[in-house]
Write an enzyme that holds these catalytic residues in place. Structure first.
Site, PDB file in Angstrom:
ATOM      1  N   SER A 116      31.395  53.354  39.714  1.00  0.00           N
ATOM      2  CA  SER A 116      32.517  52.425  39.549  1.00  0.00           C
ATOM      3  C   SER A 116      33.222  52.164  40.870  1.00  0.00           C
ATOM      4  O   SER A 116      33.285  53.043  41.742  1.00  0.00           O
ATOM      5  CB  SER A 116      33.521  53.049  38.570  1.00  0.00           C
ATOM      6  N   TYR A 140      39.384  59.431  36.375  1.00  0.00           N
ATOM      7  CA  TYR A 140      38.175  58.663  36.049  1.00  0.00           C
ATOM      8  C   TYR A 140      37.371  58.373  37.317  1.00  0.00           C
ATOM      9  O   TYR A 140      36.176  58.670  37.406  1.00  0.00           O
ATOM     10  CB  TYR A 140      38.568  57.357  35.344  1.00  0.00           C
ATOM     11  N   LYS A 144      33.589  59.837  38.589  1.00  0.00           N
ATOM     12  CA  LYS A 144      32.433  59.015  38.989  1.00  0.00           C
ATOM     13  C   LYS A 144      31.975  59.393  40.397  1.00  0.00           C
ATOM     14  O   LYS A 144      30.772  59.439  40.685  1.00  0.00           O
ATOM     15  CB  LYS A 144      32.801  57.526  38.911  1.00  0.00           C
TER      16      LYS A 144
HETATM   17  N1  UFG Z   1      45.761  43.392  32.899  1.00  0.00           N
HETATM   18  C1  UFG Z   1      46.868  42.786  32.343  1.00  0.00           C
HETATM   19  N2  UFG Z   1      47.013  42.850  30.983  1.00  0.00           N
HETATM   20  C2  UFG Z   1      46.092  43.471  30.182  1.00  0.00           C
HETATM   21  C3  UFG Z   1      44.977  44.069  30.761  1.00  0.00           C
HETATM   22  C4  UFG Z   1      44.838  44.024  32.133  1.00  0.00           C
HETATM   23  O1  UFG Z   1      47.711  42.222  33.043  1.00  0.00           O
HETATM   24  O2  UFG Z   1      46.298  43.489  28.953  1.00  0.00           O
HETATM   25  C5  UFG Z   1      45.581  43.320  34.365  1.00  0.00           C
HETATM   26  C6  UFG Z   1      45.558  44.686  35.013  1.00  0.00           C
HETATM   27  O3  UFG Z   1      46.864  45.153  35.277  1.00  0.00           O
HETATM   28  C7  UFG Z   1      44.761  44.368  36.280  1.00  0.00           C
HETATM   29  C8  UFG Z   1      43.748  43.313  35.790  1.00  0.00           C
HETATM   30  O4  UFG Z   1      44.324  42.747  34.629  1.00  0.00           O
HETATM   31  O5  UFG Z   1      45.606  43.793  37.220  1.00  0.00           O
HETATM   32  C9  UFG Z   1      42.382  43.868  35.447  1.00  0.00           C
HETATM   33  O6  UFG Z   1      42.567  44.979  34.558  1.00  0.00           O
HETATM   34  P1  UFG Z   1      41.370  45.591  33.686  1.00  0.00           P
HETATM   35  O7  UFG Z   1      41.943  46.704  32.883  1.00  0.00           O
HETATM   36  O8  UFG Z   1      40.648  44.503  32.983  1.00  0.00           O
HETATM   37  O9  UFG Z   1      40.368  46.143  34.790  1.00  0.00           O
HETATM   38  P2  UFG Z   1      40.642  47.174  35.969  1.00  0.00           P
HETATM   39  O10 UFG Z   1      40.517  46.372  37.231  1.00  0.00           O
HETATM   40  O11 UFG Z   1      41.850  47.978  35.806  1.00  0.00           O
HETATM   41  O12 UFG Z   1      39.483  48.205  35.713  1.00  0.00           O
HETATM   42  C10 UFG Z   1      38.137  47.916  35.930  1.00  0.00           C
HETATM   43  C11 UFG Z   1      37.266  48.788  35.046  1.00  0.00           C
HETATM   44  C12 UFG Z   1      37.492  50.239  35.379  1.00  0.00           C
HETATM   45  C13 UFG Z   1      37.303  50.459  36.827  1.00  0.00           C
HETATM   46  C14 UFG Z   1      38.185  49.530  37.612  1.00  0.00           C
HETATM   47  C15 UFG Z   1      38.024  49.665  39.071  1.00  0.00           C
HETATM   48  O13 UFG Z   1      37.576  48.551  33.712  1.00  0.00           O
HETATM   49  O14 UFG Z   1      36.584  51.024  34.666  1.00  0.00           O
HETATM   50  O15 UFG Z   1      37.887  48.181  37.245  1.00  0.00           O
HETATM   51  O16 UFG Z   1      36.846  49.086  39.442  1.00  0.00           O
HETATM   52  F1  UFG Z   1      37.655  51.722  37.140  1.00  0.00           F
END
Ligand code: UFG
Length: 319
Positions: A116, A140, A144
């Site tokens: 990841s 997490y 990884k």
């Molecule tokens: N977000 C919102 N509202 C939501 C969900 C997400 O505003 O309901 C925002 C988050 O704050 C972030 C962006 O959308 O700014 C993306 O969030 P995600 O949860 O979709 O994805 P992440 O970037 O946090 O996480 C992903 C993978 C993880 C991994 C991470 C780092 O899901 O497993 O990328 O690569 F660890």
């Protein structure tokens, strides 16, 4: 014909991988404990072994006779890992250790692993390269990174391994049996949450004061079908004694507001949004350098953000 073990084959990525590998003519065995996966997502052409990475009997049954392992099984929620770090260590690091031991017992030396972008933590350079510093900001990401280190170590004893570091995966696969898409409970990812948002349950948009062009976080999205295509290509570059680490993204970023705007265009209506404080642990920008994937795997993603959201929406409608 080769036989491949897909661990976590009842989950989002594993179920798509299982179907695409079968379509490509491979035999597939799936190991999944159904803790977060769905049995109905497992292609019926695959052999299914129900069990966890911590169950040596299930592992022996799953590993015996296969040529390669694609290892998706594990815990994958950043926030949950902060609340329960031991769980992430036990399942992701301990479970993978047991998988590697089972592979050694059965003489299986080829492994493609779901790593990841969370291994990098807060970026110190952008785009992120595989050589960028790794300072995970969550248990997490730490788990990884530990598994990547286990694979490097095992490669010194002859293992052939590729760690694929995913950025943000979205989209779905249409199959003869229907759509395979994201079905997480709870759902924490942006794309499914945007598509699910309604007047009664608006999208919580975390952070609008980031130092980015529109104030929201920027992420690098890759379609699940492109992502799995890279795994199939990774099988071809496995080499005993070598561990390759390869980023999988698109090489360009989209802000959360851009994701919402593209979704509004797919939905044909506005997405209700409630602007909220930043979510703890979110880096402002995550964008991959995908040069290594291009050179090593001959891979470039073909499906854009619009296609990811189109497909995620079609999968949601079909539920
Ligand atoms: N977000 C919102 N509202 C939501 C969900 C997400 O505003 O309901 C925002 C988050 O704050 C972030 C962006 O959308 O700014 C993306 O969030 P995600 O949860 O979709 O994805 P992440 O970037 O946090 O996480 C992903 C993978 C993880 C991994 C991470 C780092 O899901 O497993 O990328 O690569 F660890």
């Amino acid at each position: 014909m080769t036989e491949i073990l897909v661990t976590g084959g009842a989950g989002y990525l594993g179920s798509v991988a299982t179907t695409l590998l079968l379509d490509a003519g491979h035999r597939v065995r799936v190991l999944d404990d159904l803790s977060t996966g769905h049995l109905d997502a497992v292609d019926e052409r695959a052999q299914f072994v129900e069990g966890s990475l911590e169950d040596p009997t299930a592992l022996d049954e799953a590993v015996s006779g296969v040529q390669s392992v694609i290892h998706f099984a594990g815990k994958s929620l950043v926030a949950e890992s902060v609340a329960q770090p031991e769980l992430y260590h036990r399942v992701n690091v301990g479970g993978t250790t047991q998988l590697l031991e089972a592979m050694a017992r059965h003489g299986v030396t080829r492994c493609v692993f779901s790593s990841s972008a969370a291994t990098y933590g807060e970026p110190v350079e952008l785009p992120l390269r595989e050589t960028s510093p790794t300072q995970p900001t969550s248990p997490y990401g730490e788990s990884k990174l530990r598994v990547d280190a286990l694979l490097s170590d095992a490669a010194t004893r002859g293992l052939a391994a590729v760690s694929l570091r995913y950025f943000n995966v979205a989209g779905a696969l249409e199959t003869a049996r229907g759509w395979l898409g994201e079905r997480h409970h709870p759902e924490t990812h942006l794309v499914p949450n945007v598509l699910e948002a309604s007047e009664n349950h608006p999208l919580t948009l975390f952070g609008t004061d980031w130092n980015t062009p529109d104030g929201t976080c920027v992420r690098d999205y890759v379609h699940v079908v492109d992502l799995i295509d890279a795994h199939v290509r990774a099988l071809d570059v496995l080499e005993n004694g070598r561990h390759h680490i390869v980023n999988l993204g698109s090489g360009r970023g989209y802000s959360n507001r851009e994701v919402i705007a593209t979704s509004e265009s797919v939905l044909g209506r506005p997405v209700p949004v409630v602007e909220s404080p930043r979510r703890p642990g979110d880096p402002a920008v995550l964008v991959a350098s995908i040069e290594r994937a291009e050179h090593l795997l001959g891979w470039r993603p073909e499906r854009d953000l619009r296609r990811m959201i189109d497909d995620a929406y079609a999968a949601r409608l079909a539920r």
